[in-house]
Design a protein around this motif. Structure first.
Motif, short mmCIF file in Angstrom:
data_model
loop_
_atom_site.label_atom_id
_atom_site.label_comp_id
_atom_site.label_asym_id
_atom_site.label_seq_id
_atom_site.Cartn_x
_atom_site.Cartn_y
_atom_site.Cartn_z
N ARG A 1 18.81 20.73 16.34
CA ARG A 1 19.99 21.27 15.55
C ARG A 1 21.30 20.49 15.74
NH1 ARG A 1 19.02 27.19 17.90
NH2 ARG A 1 17.69 28.04 16.34
N VAL A 2 21.36 19.76 17.03
CA VAL A 2 22.64 19.12 17.35
C VAL A 2 22.04 17.61 17.55
CG1 VAL A 2 24.30 18.62 19.07
CG2 VAL A 2 23.72 21.18 18.23
N PRO A 3 22.54 16.49 16.97
CA PRO A 3 22.25 15.23 17.40
C PRO A 3 22.34 14.87 18.64
CG PRO A 3 23.89 15.13 15.29
CD PRO A 3 23.74 16.53 16.14
N GLY A 4 21.07 14.15 19.23
CA GLY A 4 20.90 13.82 20.56
C GLY A 4 20.47 14.66 21.60
N GLN B 1 24.47 23.97 23.70
CA GLN B 1 24.89 23.43 22.19
C GLN B 1 23.83 23.64 21.31
OE1 GLN B 1 24.25 21.14 25.27
NE2 GLN B 1 26.31 21.50 25.53
N GLN B 2 22.80 24.14 21.36
CA GLN B 2 21.57 24.47 20.36
C GLN B 2 21.88 26.09 19.82
OE1 GLN B 2 20.09 22.25 18.94
NE2 GLN B 2 19.58 20.72 20.46
N GLY B 3 22.30 26.52 20.64
CA GLY B 3 22.26 28.36 20.36
C GLY B 3 20.95 28.85 20.98
N PRO B 4 20.63 29.95 20.19
CA PRO B 4 19.33 30.51 20.87
C PRO B 4 18.24 29.79 20.67
CG PRO B 4 20.70 32.04 19.24
CD PRO B 4 21.08 30.60 19.13
N MET B 5 17.45 29.60 21.66
CA MET B 5 16.09 28.80 21.70
C MET B 5 15.16 29.59 22.59
SD MET B 5 17.20 24.80 21.91
CE MET B 5 15.75 24.35 21.59
N ARG B 6 13.84 28.83 22.37
CA ARG B 6 12.76 29.16 23.59
C ARG B 6 12.26 28.10 24.27
NH1 ARG B 6 7.88 31.83 19.71
NH2 ARG B 6 7.75 30.09 18.29
N PRO C 1 19.41 24.40 31.50
CA PRO C 1 19.19 23.83 30.17
C PRO C 1 19.23 22.27 30.38
CG PRO C 1 21.15 24.99 29.92
CD PRO C 1 20.65 25.37 31.40
N ALA C 2 18.49 21.46 29.52
CA ALA C 2 19.00 19.99 29.70
C ALA C 2 20.21 19.76 29.05
CB ALA C 2 17.90 19.53 28.69
N PRO C 3 20.65 18.65 29.97
CA PRO C 3 22.28 18.43 29.75
C PRO C 3 22.68 17.64 28.52
CG PRO C 3 21.36 16.94 31.34
CD PRO C 3 20.10 17.93 30.91
N ALA C 4 23.73 17.85 28.00
CA ALA C 4 24.33 17.03 27.05
C ALA C 4 24.36 15.52 27.57
CB ALA C 4 25.71 17.50 26.22
N LEU C 5 24.58 14.32 26.75
CA LEU C 5 24.77 13.13 27.29
C LEU C 5 26.08 12.90 28.14
CD1 LEU C 5 23.85 10.23 27.40
CD2 LEU C 5 25.02 10.08 25.28
N GLY C 6 25.89 12.85 29.34
CA GLY C 6 27.05 12.13 30.12
C GLY C 6 27.86 13.53 30.49
N ALA C 7 27.27 14.68 30.37
CA ALA C 7 27.97 15.90 30.62
C ALA C 7 28.77 15.93 32.07
CB ALA C 7 27.23 17.06 30.25
N GLN C 8 27.78 15.78 33.00
CA GLN C 8 28.29 15.81 34.39
C GLN C 8 28.90 14.47 34.90
OE1 GLN C 8 24.74 16.87 33.66
NE2 GLN C 8 25.80 18.82 32.69
N GLY C 9 29.15 13.54 34.15
CA GLY C 9 29.39 12.13 34.72
C GLY C 9 30.52 12.21 35.78
N THR C 10 31.73 12.77 35.29
CA THR C 10 32.99 12.69 36.21
C THR C 10 32.65 13.62 37.67
OG1 THR C 10 34.34 12.72 34.18
CG2 THR C 10 35.44 13.52 36.34
N ALA C 11 32.01 14.62 37.33
CA ALA C 11 31.67 15.72 38.55
C ALA C 11 30.80 14.88 39.47
CB ALA C 11 31.24 16.73 38.20
#
Length: 416
Positions: free
Chosen positions: A48-51, A338-343, A361-371
């Motif tokens: 639903r969301v690129p990447g 990011q994707q909303g309702p899923m299974r 859930p699987a992370p978005a690209l680079g989502a936790q980079g700073t932390a």
């Protein structure tokens, strides 16, 4: 169970990500280091969301993502600093490629002698195929799997899933845990090579070396029962069924129950060893002449009464509504940030005596980079400099939406 274990994954596509996901399931902090453009697998399949394709999310739960430019000196230096504090590093790149990046075993061991360095590669580095490209189709072809799978159809055929990647991934998981045990008991690190080609040959020939394993040979390659063209789901009068008639006493019970005393008392069934030699003929009899005569339900009832394993043939579309799958909650509904309702298919393991929360859930690209960088001791000023230089790539949206952790209950060993 793996609380406090830091795993740095330089993985892409499927092999290494599939293996490290299981360590994340057991509580390890799995840090996925991706290129600025992200793992290529993020773009394969439905999304639903690129990447963020369904295939990619299926092998990257319970991980955190940092997008790091390893082609830059600053990016490599940052990663080496992270690796100096990691327990395990795993990659599925070709060895010359990772050596060119300055991230081979010797370079990493120099900054962290305790590191468990796991290389998931195509071919063992001591052979002539060492530098050949490898992915699932090529390994299925070279390992004999495609030929064996299509032998009865008259042409080689691939198993319709990436079997070599996944089987090698399971072997890689064992290697990582063995290396971790050595590290924890001796304080020493190690290098472990898990090649796809050798792994799949070991899987194939564990059964199919057969008589060729002896010197001199006591027969050829191939286990007759498994290779029989009639070892297949058998057509019934209204569907298909798989039977588990295997042991001598099972054959005797079944043949007499269906009125084939002539076979049960015949030359193919004088003893267990003789029956085994005649598996192909017995399978042909059952699949071609006997099972088509009744419905699947009728055969299931008879097999159950005879204490013979059996199973109806299910389509993948049937699996979400399977009563056992539903009872154990293997496929669960969830809301992805990011994707909303899923299974998704949850971790297949069931654990008792261990406090565990839900899968992240699987992370978005680079989502936790700073932390991640700050946890490894990078100052906020240095992190800002790396971001400004494009060495660390931040997600496009606000991190509170993209971190892949929103709303999740922290699991044992996870960093919220």
């Amino acid at each position: 169970m793996l609380d406090g274990v830091r795993v740095v994954e330089l993985g892409h596509i499927l092999l290494a990500p599939y293996a490290t996901q299981f360590l994340g399931d057991f509580g390890a902090d799995v840090i996925k280091v991706e290129a600025p453009e992200g793992d290529y697998y993020r773009r394969l399949g439905a999304s639903r969301v690129p990447g963020m394709t369904a295939q990619w999310m299926a092998v990257n739960r319970n991980k955190r993502s940092i997008a790091l430019d390893l082609k830059s000196p600053e990016g490599r230096a940052a990663l080496l600093e992270m690796l100096s504090q990691a327990d395990i590093v795993v990659h599925n790149m070709r060895v010359p490629a990772i050596e060119r990046l300055g991230l081979g075993y010797d370079a990493v061991r120099e900054v962290n002698p305790r590191i468990v360095y796991c290389a998931a590669i195509g071919f063992g580095q001591d052979g002539p195929y060492a530098d050949l490209p490898a992915f699932d189709d090529l390994i299925q072809a070279r390992s004999g799997l495609a030929e064996a799978n299509g032998r009865n159809a008259g042409a080689p055929a691939f198993v319709p899933m990436v079997a070599a990647d996944k089987i090698t991934g399971l072997a890689l998981g064992q290697a990582m845990l063995a290396g971790l045990f050595r590290q924890r008991t001796t304080g020493e690190g190690c290098y472990i090579e898990t090649p796809m080609f050798e792994t799949m040959i070991s899987v194939m020939l564990s059964q199919h070396f057969n008589g060729a394993a002896f010197r001199p040979p006591e027969g050829g390659f191939g286990y007759a029962r498994v290779m029989s063209p009639f070892r297949k789901p058998a057509q019934t009068s209204d569907g298909f069924i798989a039977h588990g008639i295997y042991k001598f006493d099972q054959w005797q019970r079944f043949l007499r129950a269906v009125g084939r005393d002539d076979v049960a008392d015949g030359p193919m069934m004088t003893d267990a060893a003789t029956a085994q030699r005649h598996f192909p003929e017995l399978y042909e009899l059952v699949v071609t002449h006997i099972l088509p005569q009744r419905t699947t339900a009728e055969w299931q009832a008879l097999f159950d009464a005879l204490d013979i394993p059996n199973a109806p043939v299910m389509a993948m579309e049937d699996l979400p509504d399977d009563p056992h799958v539903r009872a154990v909650g293997l496929i669960e509904d969830y809301d992805h940030p990011q994707q909303g309702p899923m299974r998704r298919v949850r971790s297949p393991y069931t654990m008792r005596g261990v406090e565990m929360g839900p899968d992240l859930p699987a992370p978005a690209l680079g989502a936790q980079g700073t932390a991640i960088l700050e946890e490894f001791g990078f100052s906020p000023e240095r992190v800002a400099q790396l971001i400004k230089a494009g060495v660390v790539v931040q997600p496009e949206q606000d991190s509170s939406v993209n971190d892949g952790l929103t709303g999740a209950v922290p699991r044992s060993g996870d960093q919220p």
